[in-house]
Design an enzyme around this catalytic site. Sequence first.
Site, PDB file in Angstrom:
ATOM      1  N   THR A  18      64.166   2.408  89.006  1.00  0.00           N
ATOM      2  CA  THR A  18      63.939   1.689  87.744  1.00  0.00           C
ATOM      3  C   THR A  18      62.777   2.283  86.949  1.00  0.00           C
ATOM      4  OG1 THR A  18      64.578  -0.273  89.002  1.00  0.00           O
ATOM      5  CG2 THR A  18      63.745  -0.631  86.787  1.00  0.00           C
ATOM      6  N   ARG A  22      59.536   6.528  93.281  1.00  0.00           N
ATOM      7  CA  ARG A  22      58.520   5.734  93.971  1.00  0.00           C
ATOM      8  C   ARG A  22      58.808   5.757  95.468  1.00  0.00           C
ATOM      9  NH1 ARG A  22      57.469  -0.032  91.173  1.00  0.00           N
ATOM     10  NH2 ARG A  22      57.320   1.191  89.261  1.00  0.00           N
ATOM     11  N   SER A 116      53.134   1.369  89.881  1.00  0.00           N
ATOM     12  CA  SER A 116      53.031   0.082  89.179  1.00  0.00           C
ATOM     13  C   SER A 116      52.283  -0.974  89.989  1.00  0.00           C
ATOM     14  CB  SER A 116      54.436  -0.383  88.807  1.00  0.00           C
ATOM     15  OG  SER A 116      54.367  -1.525  88.016  1.00  0.00           O
ATOM     16  N   HIS A 117      52.971  -2.029  90.356  1.00  0.00           N
ATOM     17  CA  HIS A 117      52.335  -3.161  91.035  1.00  0.00           C
ATOM     18  C   HIS A 117      52.435  -3.054  92.558  1.00  0.00           C
ATOM     19  CE1 HIS A 117      56.513  -3.706  90.213  1.00  0.00           C
ATOM     20  NE2 HIS A 117      56.575  -4.358  91.357  1.00  0.00           N
ATOM     21  N   LYS A 129      56.269   8.886  87.245  1.00  0.00           N
ATOM     22  CA  LYS A 129      57.188   8.566  86.161  1.00  0.00           C
ATOM     23  C   LYS A 129      57.205   9.739  85.194  1.00  0.00           C
ATOM     24  CE  LYS A 129      57.170   4.791  83.638  1.00  0.00           C
ATOM     25  NZ  LYS A 129      56.749   3.475  83.137  1.00  0.00           N
ATOM     26  N   ASP A 271      48.872  -5.896  86.083  1.00  0.00           N
ATOM     27  CA  ASP A 271      49.221  -5.251  87.350  1.00  0.00           C
ATOM     28  C   ASP A 271      48.498  -3.910  87.507  1.00  0.00           C
ATOM     29  OD1 ASP A 271      50.669  -3.680  85.553  1.00  0.00           O
ATOM     30  OD2 ASP A 271      52.308  -3.355  86.958  1.00  0.00           O
ATOM     31  N   ASP A 273      49.135  -0.745  87.060  1.00  0.00           N
ATOM     32  CA  ASP A 273      49.093   0.235  85.970  1.00  0.00           C
ATOM     33  C   ASP A 273      49.041  -0.428  84.596  1.00  0.00           C
ATOM     34  OD1 ASP A 273      51.736  -0.677  86.077  1.00  0.00           O
ATOM     35  OD2 ASP A 273      52.505   1.185  85.236  1.00  0.00           O
ATOM     36  N   ASP A 275      50.894  -2.486  82.838  1.00  0.00           N
ATOM     37  CA  ASP A 275      51.986  -2.768  81.903  1.00  0.00           C
ATOM     38  C   ASP A 275      52.534  -4.190  82.059  1.00  0.00           C
ATOM     39  OD1 ASP A 275      53.218  -2.228  84.307  1.00  0.00           O
ATOM     40  OD2 ASP A 275      54.653  -0.759  83.513  1.00  0.00           O
ATOM     41  N   ARG A 276      52.195  -4.863  83.173  1.00  0.00           N
ATOM     42  CA  ARG A 276      52.653  -6.253  83.352  1.00  0.00           C
ATOM     43  C   ARG A 276      51.522  -7.226  83.080  1.00  0.00           C
ATOM     44  NH1 ARG A 276      56.584  -7.021  88.491  1.00  0.00           N
ATOM     45  NH2 ARG A 276      57.975  -5.277  88.085  1.00  0.00           N
ATOM     46  N   THR A 338      68.098  -3.631  83.395  1.00  0.00           N
ATOM     47  CA  THR A 338      66.715  -3.716  83.867  1.00  0.00           C
ATOM     48  C   THR A 338      66.015  -2.366  83.762  1.00  0.00           C
ATOM     49  OG1 THR A 338      67.206  -5.522  85.361  1.00  0.00           O
ATOM     50  CG2 THR A 338      65.334  -4.136  85.939  1.00  0.00           C
ATOM     51  N   GLU A 357      60.881  -8.346  79.591  1.00  0.00           N
ATOM     52  CA  GLU A 357      61.644  -8.571  80.814  1.00  0.00           C
ATOM     53  C   GLU A 357      61.074  -9.782  81.532  1.00  0.00           C
ATOM     54  OE1 GLU A 357      63.205  -4.806  82.818  1.00  0.00           O
ATOM     55  OE2 GLU A 357      61.113  -4.346  82.503  1.00  0.00           O
ATOM     56  N   GLU A 358      61.922 -10.387  82.373  1.00  0.00           N
ATOM     57  CA  GLU A 358      61.469 -11.543  83.150  1.00  0.00           C
ATOM     58  C   GLU A 358      60.371 -11.174  84.143  1.00  0.00           C
ATOM     59  OE1 GLU A 358      62.247 -11.106  86.548  1.00  0.00           O
ATOM     60  OE2 GLU A 358      63.298  -9.288  85.908  1.00  0.00           O
ATOM     61  N   LYS A 370      55.915  -1.074  78.408  1.00  0.00           N
ATOM     62  CA  LYS A 370      55.455  -2.451  78.283  1.00  0.00           C
ATOM     63  C   LYS A 370      53.940  -2.460  78.406  1.00  0.00           C
ATOM     64  CE  LYS A 370      56.754  -3.359  83.059  1.00  0.00           C
ATOM     65  NZ  LYS A 370      58.045  -3.036  83.652  1.00  0.00           N
ATOM     66  N   ARG A 488      68.050  -8.911  94.276  1.00  0.00           N
ATOM     67  CA  ARG A 488      67.455  -9.765  93.258  1.00  0.00           C
ATOM     68  C   ARG A 488      68.528 -10.696  92.705  1.00  0.00           C
ATOM     69  NH1 ARG A 488      62.390  -7.938  93.397  1.00  0.00           N
ATOM     70  NH2 ARG A 488      61.850  -5.853  92.601  1.00  0.00           N
TER      71      ARG A 488
HETATM   72  C1  G1P Z   1      61.290  -4.259  88.680  1.00  0.00           C
HETATM   73  C2  G1P Z   1      61.633  -5.286  87.636  1.00  0.00           C
HETATM   74  C3  G1P Z   1      61.963  -4.617  86.322  1.00  0.00           C
HETATM   75  C4  G1P Z   1      60.836  -3.676  85.912  1.00  0.00           C
HETATM   76  C5  G1P Z   1      60.501  -2.733  87.048  1.00  0.00           C
HETATM   77  C6  G1P Z   1      59.288  -1.873  86.721  1.00  0.00           C
HETATM   78  O1  G1P Z   1      62.410  -3.427  88.915  1.00  0.00           O
HETATM   79  O2  G1P Z   1      62.703  -6.105  88.042  1.00  0.00           O
HETATM   80  O3  G1P Z   1      62.187  -5.588  85.342  1.00  0.00           O
HETATM   81  O4  G1P Z   1      61.201  -2.937  84.784  1.00  0.00           O
HETATM   82  O5  G1P Z   1      60.223  -3.472  88.230  1.00  0.00           O
HETATM   83  O6  G1P Z   1      58.150  -2.649  86.477  1.00  0.00           O
HETATM   84  P1  G1P Z   1      63.432  -3.624  90.157  1.00  0.00           P
HETATM   85  O7  G1P Z   1      62.600  -3.584  91.404  1.00  0.00           O
HETATM   86  O8  G1P Z   1      64.031  -4.989  89.978  1.00  0.00           O
HETATM   87  O9  G1P Z   1      64.409  -2.521  90.005  1.00  0.00           O
HETATM   88 ZN    ZN Z   2      53.434  -1.819  86.228  1.00  0.00          ZN
END
Ligand code: G1P
Ligand code: ZN
Length: 535
Positions: A18, A22, A116-117, A129, A271, A273, A275-276, A338, A357-358, A370, A488
Amino acid sequence: MNVIDVLTKPFDNQKPGTGGLRKQTKVFMQENFLENFLQSSLNVRIKNGDVLNSWVIGGDGRYPGVEVLPKIIKILIANGVKKVFVVGKDLTAPTPAISNIIRKYNADGGFILSASHNPAGINGDFGVKVEMNNGGGAPESITNAIYEETKTISSYKSLDISDDEALKLNQVEYLDPIKDYADLMESMFDFDAIKSWFKNHTFVFDAMHASTGPTAIEIFVNRLGANRDSIINEVPMNDFNGVHPEPNPTYAKNTFDFMMNGGADFGCACDGDGDRNMILGKGFYVKPSDSLAILTKYHKLIPYYQNGLNGVARSIPTSSAVDAVAKNMGLDVYATPTGWKFFATLLDANKINLCGEESFGQGGDYIREKDGIFAILFWLNILAKTSKSVEEIVREMWNENGRYFYSQYSYENVDKQKAENLLLKMQSIDLNGKVFGDFTIKSKEVFNYVDPVSGEVSNNQGIQIFTNDGTRIFFRLSGTGTIGATLRLYIEKYESNPEKFDIPVLEYLKDVFLLVDEIFEIHQNFGDIKPSAIN
Ligand code: G1P
Ligand code: ZN
């Protein structure tokens, strides 16, 4: 200094997910693992006919970003890149600030070293990325081509110089992104109004020991006058101090509890990096899907958006709250797969100016990632201009449009093969008209996406199910996990009766949740596992 070809062998596990490639840090530290992926990425761009004059290297500061920097510089210059911008002290900067640098300096692309997180450190995760010249993640056509390239790569280019020499090359320029980013934010939001708000309100920002601390201090403290003590966990660390830097009620628990106990008027977190974001009022938690709807509703209060929006977008699993608001305002709404990269073409074509996004992410058309601090400033701007509390803002929206009860359930680290089999089964099974307890399945479809701008097709992006009472269920596999698979499940149910708005979300959705377990045979497939339900 000479260009050298270093022989290598392909790895079979370099498919970007996504948000880029990673993996566990230890996987990334295998000899040539990183090099192969970087060279493959550059090969794809070069084969596309793109001239790569300048390139940005950024990251969220996690280990071993700084350690691998010389390698990356050598690969880039050996591949003909003339100017390399290295962003942030100790290679630590929020992803949105890096996106801004790519755009501002007209770079041809970039590598963001982040997972990311996900937790960091030698026992955590690492990632890369690949960014395009619009400052956003590479689209699927590119990431698929990179994956193909990684399967056959036999050598990568480098330079016959030491690491120290690489860091000191004339072609390398070190940039501090904070001022550019803070200036950008100052140009978009009503800083005078927010400054006044800070004079008589309390605030907490949790940087979770990751990349946003220094930027938060510059913006909230230096420019907006917030109390220095209101920025917590602000010193970036290369292992994020061992915490899981995900801004949600589970992982930002101290800040969440502090706010739920009435600790401040406004609370927020970003988070790893940056972006969240998580948004909290006094004793009140804002669901990310509701947050997107609220930003949409109040966009005209933001100087940058005062002339209105062309449209908004959400990822398909995100709740429909934003659709209701946008419809009232006569705005177009798009639903994408997503992952932020799917918003890029819509933003580039000016079809949308705001999206989210959620999964705790919102952003706009000024960059292509983001942006946690953007969402927080957006909220502060709304609070300052309306003189309302966070809770009042959310309740007013529910009263106007009804409440979209929403939750996402993640089953983490399940057996990968079983998860993939389940997805395949759900893709082909006929459920229409089937009855489960009180629910009848009205429709089940596989979500295939055709990008309205580029025409690029992305099939099998998840399964969408509607029941007779309007409940929507969405199912997909995560593309960011690094061990096993993560299922998910997303559920939303619309409620128009204000007397029911205060029922706890999980209780309200309990029956649907049981239905989901039955439809997907979760227990039969995976045994006695419990999901985490966070947003
Ligand atoms: C998850 C989130 C998605 C977001 C991504 C990167 O991806 O669901 O909305 O863009 O992290 O932050 P997923 O692990 O669901 O593929
Ligand atoms: Zn992030």
